[in-house]
Design a protein around this motif. Structure first.
Motif, short mmCIF file in Angstrom:
data_model
loop_
_atom_site.label_atom_id
_atom_site.label_comp_id
_atom_site.label_asym_id
_atom_site.label_seq_id
_atom_site.Cartn_x
_atom_site.Cartn_y
_atom_site.Cartn_z
N GLY A 1 0.82 -1.21 0.00
CA GLY A 1 0.00 0.00 0.00
C GLY A 1 0.85 1.25 0.00
O GLY A 1 2.05 1.23 0.31
N LYS A 2 0.23 2.36 -0.33
CA LYS A 2 0.92 3.66 -0.37
C LYS A 2 1.11 4.19 1.05
O LYS A 2 0.29 3.95 1.93
CB LYS A 2 0.09 4.65 -1.19
CG LYS A 2 0.66 6.07 -1.21
CD LYS A 2 -0.18 6.96 -2.10
CE LYS A 2 0.13 8.43 -1.85
NZ LYS A 2 1.58 8.73 -1.89
N ARG B 1 8.65 -2.36 0.08
CA ARG B 1 7.84 -3.57 0.02
C ARG B 1 8.64 -4.81 0.40
O ARG B 1 9.87 -4.83 0.34
CB ARG B 1 7.30 -3.77 -1.40
CG ARG B 1 6.36 -2.69 -1.89
CD ARG B 1 5.82 -3.06 -3.26
NE ARG B 1 4.88 -2.05 -3.77
CZ ARG B 1 4.09 -2.23 -4.81
NH1 ARG B 1 4.12 -3.38 -5.48
NH2 ARG B 1 3.26 -1.28 -5.20
N ASP B 2 7.92 -5.84 0.80
CA ASP B 2 8.50 -7.19 0.99
C ASP B 2 9.71 -7.18 1.91
O ASP B 2 10.78 -7.70 1.57
CB ASP B 2 8.87 -7.80 -0.36
CG ASP B 2 7.69 -7.86 -1.31
OD1 ASP B 2 6.59 -8.24 -0.87
OD2 ASP B 2 7.86 -7.50 -2.50
N GLU C 1 2.46 -2.71 8.18
CA GLU C 1 2.27 -3.17 6.82
C GLU C 1 1.14 -2.37 6.18
O GLU C 1 -0.01 -2.47 6.59
CB GLU C 1 1.95 -4.66 6.77
CG GLU C 1 1.80 -5.20 5.36
CD GLU C 1 1.58 -6.70 5.32
OE1 GLU C 1 1.63 -7.27 4.22
OE2 GLU C 1 1.34 -7.30 6.39
N MET C 2 1.49 -1.58 5.17
CA MET C 2 0.49 -0.82 4.43
C MET C 2 -0.20 -1.75 3.43
O MET C 2 0.46 -2.39 2.62
CB MET C 2 1.13 0.35 3.67
CG MET C 2 1.36 1.60 4.50
SD MET C 2 2.56 1.38 5.84
CE MET C 2 2.79 3.07 6.34
N ARG C 3 -1.52 -1.81 3.48
CA ARG C 3 -2.28 -2.70 2.61
C ARG C 3 -3.03 -1.87 1.56
O ARG C 3 -3.72 -0.92 1.89
CB ARG C 3 -3.29 -3.51 3.44
CG ARG C 3 -4.08 -4.54 2.61
CD ARG C 3 -4.89 -5.43 3.54
NE ARG C 3 -5.94 -4.70 4.23
CZ ARG C 3 -7.18 -4.53 3.77
NH1 ARG C 3 -7.51 -5.04 2.58
NH2 ARG C 3 -8.09 -3.86 4.47
N LEU C 4 -2.86 -2.27 0.31
CA LEU C 4 -3.54 -1.57 -0.78
C LEU C 4 -5.02 -1.94 -0.80
O LEU C 4 -5.37 -3.11 -0.91
CB LEU C 4 -2.89 -1.94 -2.12
CG LEU C 4 -3.56 -1.37 -3.37
CD1 LEU C 4 -3.52 0.16 -3.35
CD2 LEU C 4 -2.89 -1.91 -4.62
N VAL C 5 -5.87 -0.95 -0.68
CA VAL C 5 -7.32 -1.13 -0.80
C VAL C 5 -7.81 -0.54 -2.12
O VAL C 5 -8.56 -1.18 -2.86
CB VAL C 5 -8.05 -0.49 0.39
CG1 VAL C 5 -9.57 -0.61 0.21
CG2 VAL C 5 -7.61 -1.13 1.71
#
Length: 202
Positions: free
Chosen positions: A34-35, A167-168, A182-186
């Motif tokens: 995510g951003k 990331r990762d 952890e940023m999650r892309l929605v």
């Protein structure tokens, strides 16, 4: 770049902080697809600068050609209070994203050189806050040894908060960290064909 007249001080200054419950150096990891990983780190840069900390930002993907708002803001802040409080060192160590790089061997060399410089800074305890922006990628690609990075970060002397973004994040880094987000892309504008916006993403 290092702002004129604002060279980091000796390691002794970094150990002058009293070790209390509010003076505990943290290893922070901002990861996920995510951003907001770098954006969150730069918010901490602002806080630390306001507290009088020596701050170092090392960007492992962006090259010196990239003109980003956070860098301009840091230079402006530093100029406003030059000689009053410690400044911000800001280095762009990369040559762009891997999928746009014309020479991945050169990209790898730049990452290794960047890490060598960061390691020297850590061992000298030059900063109270150190941001290693997009540094997970050199580890993931095998350009920099993750085990070495974790060992150096775990054994860093003095009072040094460190933030790693990208990331990762390798599992060993996650295990060593005190705080992991952890940023999650929605949803993302790019999915609608909207390109990066000035003032929001750079």
């Amino acid at each position: 770049m290092t702002f004129p007249g604002r060279e980091p001080g000796p390691a002794a200054e970094a150990t002058a902080f009293r070790r209390t419950r509010r003076d505990h150096p943290l290893l922070i990891v901002n990861t996920g697809h995510g951003k907001g990983k770098s954006t969150a780190a730069f918010g901490v840069v602002l806080r630390s600068w306001a507290r009088g900390y020596r701050v170092g930002v090392y960007q492992f993907v962006k090259s010196g050609k990239w003109k980003v708002g956070e860098h301009k803001a840091a230079m402006a802040l530093d100029g406003l209070v030059s000689g009053i409080r410690p400044g911000i060192t800001w280095e762009k160590m990369g040559d762009g994203w891997t999928w746009t790089s014309r020479d991945l061997d050169q990209s790898a060399d730049l990452a290794r050189e960047g890490w060598a410089e960061v390691r020297r800074r850590i061992e000298a305890a030059d900063y109270q806050l150190l941001v290693l922006d997009e540094f997970t990628y050199p580890m993931t690609f095998g350009w920099v040894d993750t085990g070495e990075v974790v060992e150096v970060l775990r054994n860093r002397p003095g009072f040094q908060h460190v933030i790693v973004t990208g990331r990762d994040a390798p599992e060993a880094l996650v295990e060593a960290a005190d705080l992991v987000t952890e940023m999650r892309l929605v949803k993302h504008p790019f999915q609608q064909g909207i390109v990066a916006q000035r003032g929001v993403e750079f």
